[in-house]
Design an enzyme around this catalytic site. Sequence first.
Site, PDB file in Angstrom:
ATOM      1  CD1 TRP A  25       0.208   0.358   3.327  1.00  7.21           C
ATOM      2  CD2 TRP A  25      -0.294  -1.775   3.149  1.00  7.21           C
ATOM      3  NE1 TRP A  25       0.601  -0.367   4.292  1.00  7.21           N
ATOM      4  CE2 TRP A  25       0.220  -1.492   4.255  1.00  7.21           C
ATOM      5  CE3 TRP A  25      -0.813  -2.821   2.758  1.00  7.21           C
ATOM      6  CZ2 TRP A  25       0.632  -2.712   5.117  1.00  7.21           C
ATOM      7  CZ3 TRP A  25      -0.529  -4.094   3.522  1.00  7.21           C
ATOM      8  CH2 TRP A  25       0.013  -3.866   4.777  1.00  7.21           C
ATOM      9  CD  GLU A  38      -3.656   3.664   7.350  1.00  7.97           C
ATOM     10  OE1 GLU A  38      -3.822   3.239   8.709  1.00  7.97           O
ATOM     11  OE2 GLU A  38      -2.312   3.645   7.040  1.00  7.97           O
ATOM     12  CB  THR A  44      -5.678  -6.643  11.138  1.00  6.53           C
ATOM     13  OG1 THR A  44      -7.172  -6.525  11.619  1.00  6.53           O
ATOM     14  CG2 THR A  44      -5.266  -7.792  10.766  1.00  6.53           C
ATOM     15  N   GLY A  82     -11.464 -10.540  10.772  1.00  5.90           N
ATOM     16  CA  GLY A  82     -12.210 -10.331  11.931  1.00  5.90           C
ATOM     17  C   GLY A  82     -12.760  -8.960  11.868  1.00  5.90           C
ATOM     18  CE1 TYR A 121      -3.411   5.731  12.851  1.00  5.03           C
ATOM     19  CE2 TYR A 121      -4.787   4.122  11.592  1.00  5.03           C
ATOM     20  CZ  TYR A 121      -3.614   4.641  11.795  1.00  5.03           C
ATOM     21  OH  TYR A 121      -2.620   4.041  11.178  1.00  5.03           O
ATOM     22  CG  ASP A 139      -0.240   3.565  14.877  1.00  4.96           C
ATOM     23  OD1 ASP A 139       0.472   4.062  15.570  1.00  4.96           O
ATOM     24  OD2 ASP A 139       0.198   2.577  13.906  1.00  4.96           O
ATOM     25  CB  CYS A 191      10.227   2.709  19.403  1.00  9.22           C
ATOM     26  SG  CYS A 191       9.736   3.387  20.975  1.00  9.22           S
ATOM     27  CB  CYS A 198      17.196   2.752  22.926  1.00  6.56           C
ATOM     28  SG  CYS A 198      15.628   2.623  23.679  1.00  6.56           S
ATOM     29  CB  CYS A 201      16.461   4.762  18.481  1.00  2.38           C
ATOM     30  SG  CYS A 201      14.898   5.651  18.024  1.00  2.38           S
TER      31      CYS A 201
HETATM   32 FE1  SF4 Z   1      12.051   4.510  21.271  1.00  3.74          FE
HETATM   33 FE2  SF4 Z   1      14.077   5.275  20.325  1.00  3.74          FE
HETATM   34 FE3  SF4 Z   1      13.183   6.479  22.490  1.00  3.74          FE
HETATM   35 FE4  SF4 Z   1      14.254   4.000  22.599  1.00  3.74          FE
HETATM   36  S1  SF4 Z   1      15.214   5.959  21.931  1.00  3.74           S
HETATM   37  S2  SF4 Z   1      12.410   4.559  23.666  1.00  3.74           S
HETATM   38  S3  SF4 Z   1      13.482   3.069  20.437  1.00  3.74           S
HETATM   39  S4  SF4 Z   1      12.152   6.477  20.674  1.00  3.74           S
END
Ligand code: SF4
Length: 346
Positions: A25, A38, A44, A82, A121, A139, A191, A198, A201
Site C-alpha cells: 500500500w 488503513e 490487525t 475479524g 485515526y 495508532d 521502539c 534504543c 534508534c
Molecule cells: Fe523508542 Fe528510540 Fe526512545 Fe528508544 S530511543 S525509547 S527506541 S524512541
Amino acid sequence: MRPRHTHDMQALLIWYDAHQRRLPWRVSLDAYRVWLSEVMLQQTTVPTVLGYYPRFLERWPNVEALARASQDEVLAQWAGLGYYSRARKLHACAKLVAFERQGRFPETVEALQKLPGIGPYTAKAVAAIAFKVNTVPMDGNIERVTARLFAITTPLPAAKPMLQELAQRLAVPKRPGDLAQALMDLGSGICTPTKPACPACPLKKDCQAFKKGIAENLPARVKRAAKPVRHGVAFIAERKKDGAVLLRKRPEAGLLGGMLELPGTPWQSEPWTDEAALAFAPSGTGWRQAGLLRHVFTHFTLMLEVRTGSATRTSQGAFWAKPENLSQLALPTLFKKALKFMALDV
Ligand code: SF4
C-alpha cells in the site's frame, strides 16, 4: 504541564528513507488504496493484511468496483480478518464515495471522519498519507513512541489526549505522510513494546525515556481485569452422500454480524450440559465431541466445544455447503478452525 522537549524529526525521515518497510500500500498514494489498507490494518497486524490486501485490490482495483460488489462478496473476501462490522462499513463507505461523491474521497480530516467506518485515526492517516494534510494519526505504535520521546508516565488511557497533542508537535509539514509511516515503522521495528532497540534508534539523542532509562516501562497502563469466559457448543452436521455441512447466517447486528456460522448454542457464562446443548443441535444423529476451541474476542474468551454428527435435512434458516465451496464463503476464523477438526479444507 506539557513537556517542552523538541525532537529532530529529520533524523527519523532520513532513517525512514533508508529503512522503510516495503509494503504494497506504499506503492501509490491513491486515496482508495491508502484508505483500504488503513481500514484493514485497524486491529490487525501487517503480516495478516499482506495476505488480503493484494487480493482485494486485484478484485476491486478502485472504489467504484468495490461499491458495485455485493456485501456477501465483500464479507467472503474479508473472512479471517475479524471485526466484520468493519467490512460492512468499508462497503458502505465505498458506495457513498462512488455513488455520491463521484469516486473522490474528501481531503480533510473532518470530512473523512464523517464517512462510515472512518474514525479519528483512519481520517488522519488517510489525510496525511494521501492528501499531505499536516496531521499525525495516533495508532498504538505512534502512541508508544510519543510516550517515550516525551517520557510521559501518566498511564493510558488517561494520557491519550496529551499524547495526541504531543504527537502533533512532531509533525513535519512537508512530509506528513512519510512522518506518520516513519513513526509506525519505528514503533514496529525499533521502539517495540518490549526491549526497544534504543542504541539503533534515530531519535535516541532527544528521547527522554531513553535518557531516564525508563523506555521499556512506557507507556504506563492501568491494569485491565481478566477477560470473562463464555461457553458454546457448535455442531458440524455432515450430509453422508457428499460431505456437505450445514451452515446458517448470523443476524446482521452484533458480533460477527452477517457472517456465516455453524449451527449451535448461544454463548453463555456457564458450560453447557449435554441435554441443554443438544436442544440446539440440528436434526441429526450420532453427535460426538470433535474438539474444544479457545478463541479470543475483544471483550471475552470463547470456549467452543465442537461436535460432529450426520444429518439428512436442513433445519430452519440453514443450508448445505459442499466442502469444495467452503473456502469461498464468509466464514469467520472461529468456524474455520472448528471445521478443521473434520480435516475440511477451509
Ligand atoms: Fe523508542 Fe528510540 Fe526512545 Fe528508544 S530511543 S525509547 S527506541 S524512541
